[in-house]
Enzyme design. Structure first.
Site, PDB file in Angstrom:
ATOM      1  N   SER A 141      92.712  31.582 -46.232  1.00 22.72           N
ATOM      2  CA  SER A 141      91.399  32.164 -45.908  1.00 22.72           C
ATOM      3  C   SER A 141      90.695  31.262 -44.904  1.00 22.72           C
ATOM      4  O   SER A 141      90.891  30.033 -44.914  1.00 22.72           O
ATOM      5  CB  SER A 141      90.538  32.270 -47.165  1.00 22.72           C
ATOM      6  OG  SER A 141      89.207  32.627 -46.817  1.00 22.72           O
ATOM      7  N   TYR A 154      87.302  28.282 -55.096  1.00 21.23           N
ATOM      8  CA  TYR A 154      88.123  29.191 -54.275  1.00 21.23           C
ATOM      9  C   TYR A 154      88.540  28.507 -52.971  1.00 21.23           C
ATOM     10  O   TYR A 154      89.719  28.547 -52.583  1.00 21.23           O
ATOM     11  CB  TYR A 154      87.357  30.484 -53.983  1.00 21.23           C
ATOM     12  CG  TYR A 154      88.116  31.430 -53.084  1.00 21.23           C
ATOM     13  CD1 TYR A 154      89.326  31.999 -53.489  1.00 21.23           C
ATOM     14  CD2 TYR A 154      87.637  31.757 -51.812  1.00 21.23           C
ATOM     15  CE1 TYR A 154      90.028  32.860 -52.662  1.00 21.23           C
ATOM     16  CE2 TYR A 154      88.331  32.625 -50.978  1.00 21.23           C
ATOM     17  CZ  TYR A 154      89.531  33.172 -51.407  1.00 21.23           C
ATOM     18  OH  TYR A 154      90.229  34.018 -50.583  1.00 21.23           O
TER      19      TYR A 154
HETATM   20  N1  NAP Z   1      89.176  40.247 -49.054  1.00 19.82           N
HETATM   21  C1  NAP Z   1      88.796  39.164 -48.390  1.00 19.82           C
HETATM   22  O1  NAP Z   1      87.659  39.079 -47.874  1.00 19.82           O
HETATM   23  C2  NAP Z   1      89.748  38.016 -48.221  1.00 19.82           C
HETATM   24  C3  NAP Z   1      89.464  37.070 -47.220  1.00 19.82           C
HETATM   25  C4  NAP Z   1      90.339  35.989 -47.046  1.00 19.82           C
HETATM   26  C5  NAP Z   1      91.459  35.888 -47.845  1.00 19.82           C
HETATM   27  N2  NAP Z   1      91.696  36.816 -48.809  1.00 19.82           N
HETATM   28  C6  NAP Z   1      92.915  36.634 -49.624  1.00 19.82           C
HETATM   29  O2  NAP Z   1      93.742  37.769 -49.443  1.00 19.82           O
HETATM   30  C7  NAP Z   1      94.501  37.994 -50.623  1.00 19.82           C
HETATM   31  C8  NAP Z   1      94.302  39.426 -51.089  1.00 19.82           C
HETATM   32  O3  NAP Z   1      92.907  39.644 -51.286  1.00 19.82           O
HETATM   33  P1  NAP Z   1      92.317  41.115 -51.509  1.00 19.82           P
HETATM   34  O4  NAP Z   1      90.896  41.054 -51.121  1.00 19.82           O
HETATM   35  O5  NAP Z   1      93.226  42.120 -50.920  1.00 19.82           O
HETATM   36  O6  NAP Z   1      92.390  41.180 -53.121  1.00 19.82           O
HETATM   37  P2  NAP Z   1      92.344  42.418 -54.145  1.00 19.82           P
HETATM   38  O7  NAP Z   1      91.919  43.657 -53.467  1.00 19.82           O
HETATM   39  O8  NAP Z   1      91.546  41.929 -55.309  1.00 19.82           O
HETATM   40  O9  NAP Z   1      93.888  42.504 -54.597  1.00 19.82           O
HETATM   41  C9  NAP Z   1      94.444  41.398 -55.250  1.00 19.82           C
HETATM   42  C10 NAP Z   1      95.909  41.623 -55.513  1.00 19.82           C
HETATM   43  O10 NAP Z   1      96.422  40.438 -56.165  1.00 19.82           O
HETATM   44  C11 NAP Z   1      97.125  40.838 -57.322  1.00 19.82           C
HETATM   45  N3  NAP Z   1      97.117  39.802 -58.356  1.00 19.82           N
HETATM   46  C12 NAP Z   1      96.062  39.230 -58.987  1.00 19.82           C
HETATM   47  N4  NAP Z   1      96.488  38.376 -59.936  1.00 19.82           N
HETATM   48  C13 NAP Z   1      97.843  38.418 -59.896  1.00 19.82           C
HETATM   49  C14 NAP Z   1      98.874  37.787 -60.639  1.00 19.82           C
HETATM   50  N5  NAP Z   1      98.610  36.907 -61.629  1.00 19.82           N
HETATM   51  N6  NAP Z   1     100.174  38.075 -60.333  1.00 19.82           N
HETATM   52  C15 NAP Z   1     100.473  38.955 -59.350  1.00 19.82           C
HETATM   53  N7  NAP Z   1      99.546  39.584 -58.621  1.00 19.82           N
HETATM   54  C16 NAP Z   1      98.246  39.322 -58.897  1.00 19.82           C
HETATM   55  C17 NAP Z   1      96.443  42.113 -57.777  1.00 19.82           C
HETATM   56  O11 NAP Z   1      97.332  42.842 -58.619  1.00 19.82           O
HETATM   57  P3  NAP Z   1      96.855  43.999 -59.668  1.00 19.82           P
HETATM   58  O12 NAP Z   1      95.734  44.727 -59.010  1.00 19.82           O
HETATM   59  O13 NAP Z   1      98.081  44.811 -59.862  1.00 19.82           O
HETATM   60  O14 NAP Z   1      96.429  43.321 -60.925  1.00 19.82           O
HETATM   61  C18 NAP Z   1      96.169  42.795 -56.434  1.00 19.82           C
HETATM   62  O15 NAP Z   1      97.311  43.482 -55.992  1.00 19.82           O
HETATM   63  C19 NAP Z   1      94.054  36.937 -51.634  1.00 19.82           C
HETATM   64  O16 NAP Z   1      94.931  35.832 -51.577  1.00 19.82           O
HETATM   65  C20 NAP Z   1      92.683  36.545 -51.112  1.00 19.82           C
HETATM   66  O17 NAP Z   1      92.316  35.242 -51.526  1.00 19.82           O
HETATM   67  C21 NAP Z   1      90.882  37.874 -49.020  1.00 19.82           C
END
Ligand code: NAP
Length: 248
Positions: A141, A154
């Protein structure tokens, strides 16, 4: 001939959000994709259905990345179904922001377990099967660069992702396996909605820090993931690619 024809990819946390977009984009570029989920089977099945409807190959596999045995079973499922593994996207992640006084042991362990330990265990299991030319993409991130107030735990996990990316690029480089971090700015996902980011003052602040003047959408990250997965990026390893519309 598509860029990723005959390649097999595993994307953790691909039931929704950034992971789902990356899984679909890798499949559109020709890869067979293992769509991992932890709890959202319906979400993963929807991603698989979209890929197969477009003529691609995909398989949904449940695994909790914080468990070593699950990580091994996940990788084994990829090998059993598709015969090889070329691309690993460590995307599973959880985020909870909060000021120093609000940090709890439980929040620390949950975020470090999924975002850091999960990445290590999945990579450990996958590395046994990756060969020359393989690509590992760790979703970090921009927070690790901009260190926003109220995000110590985080941001700590994502600082660890950057550091581990560098270490593993050195460990796996001799086997010609590349390891890069792909570090989004704020992206509109299910998780960002649940966290209360969308429509908040934090979103307004994020946009004010973004030269391109908006938050991102999952597809903005997915196209960069395809580049990092493909041989087009063959000379990149150990990099931390900021993918936030210029946020730094
Ligand atoms: N959104 C942002 O603004 C942003 C910005 C920078 C970086 N990121 C990073 O991008 C990545 C994805 O973020 P997102 O916003 O797309 O998140 P999200 O919509 O909350 O989706 C999270 C995903 O991670 C899975 N997950 C959570 N715990 C898990 C576990 N113990 N084992 C396997 N899978 C697990 C969830 O699976 P289930 O739903 O099946 O439980 C879901 O598929 C993360 O690493 C986050 O830190 C996000």
């Amino acid at each position: 001939m598509s860029k990723l024809d005959s390649k097999v990819a595993l994307v953790t946390g691909a039931s929704k959000g950034i992971g789902a977009a990356i899984a679909k984009a890798l499949a559109a570029a020709g890869a067979a994709v293992v769509v991992n989920y932890a709890s959202d089977k319906a979400g993963a099945d929807t991603v698989v259905a979209a890929i197969t409807a477009a003529g691609g190959k995909a398989l949904a596999v449940q695994a909790d990345v914080t468990k070593a045995a699950d990580g091994q079973a996940l990788v084994e499922a990829a090998i059993q179904q598709f015969g090889r593994l070329d691309i690993l996207v460590n995307n599973s992640g959880v985020y909870k922001f909060g000021a120093l006084e609000d940090i709890t042991e439980a929040d620390f362990h949950q975020q470090f377990n999924v975002n850091v330990l999960g990445l290590l265990l999945t990579t450990q299991a996958a590395a046994k099967h990756l060969g020359e030319g393989a690509s590992i993409i760790n979703i970090g991130s921009v927070v690790a660069r901009i260190t926003p107030a109220g995000s110590a735990v985080y941001t700590g996990t994502k600082g660890a992702v950057d550091a581990i990316t560098g270490v593993l690029s050195r460990e796996l480089g001799p086997r010609k396996i590349r390891v890069n971090a792909l570090n989004p700015g704020m992206i509109e996902t299910e998780g960002a909605h649940s966290a209360g980011f969308i429509g908040s003052d934090f979103q307004s602040w994020a946009v004010s820090q973004t030269p391109l003047g908006r938050i991102g959408q999952p597809q903005d990250i997915a196209s960069i993931a395809v580049f990092l997965a493909s041989d087009d990026s063959y000379w990149l390893t150990g990099e931390q690619l900021l993918a936030g519309g210029g946020t730094r």
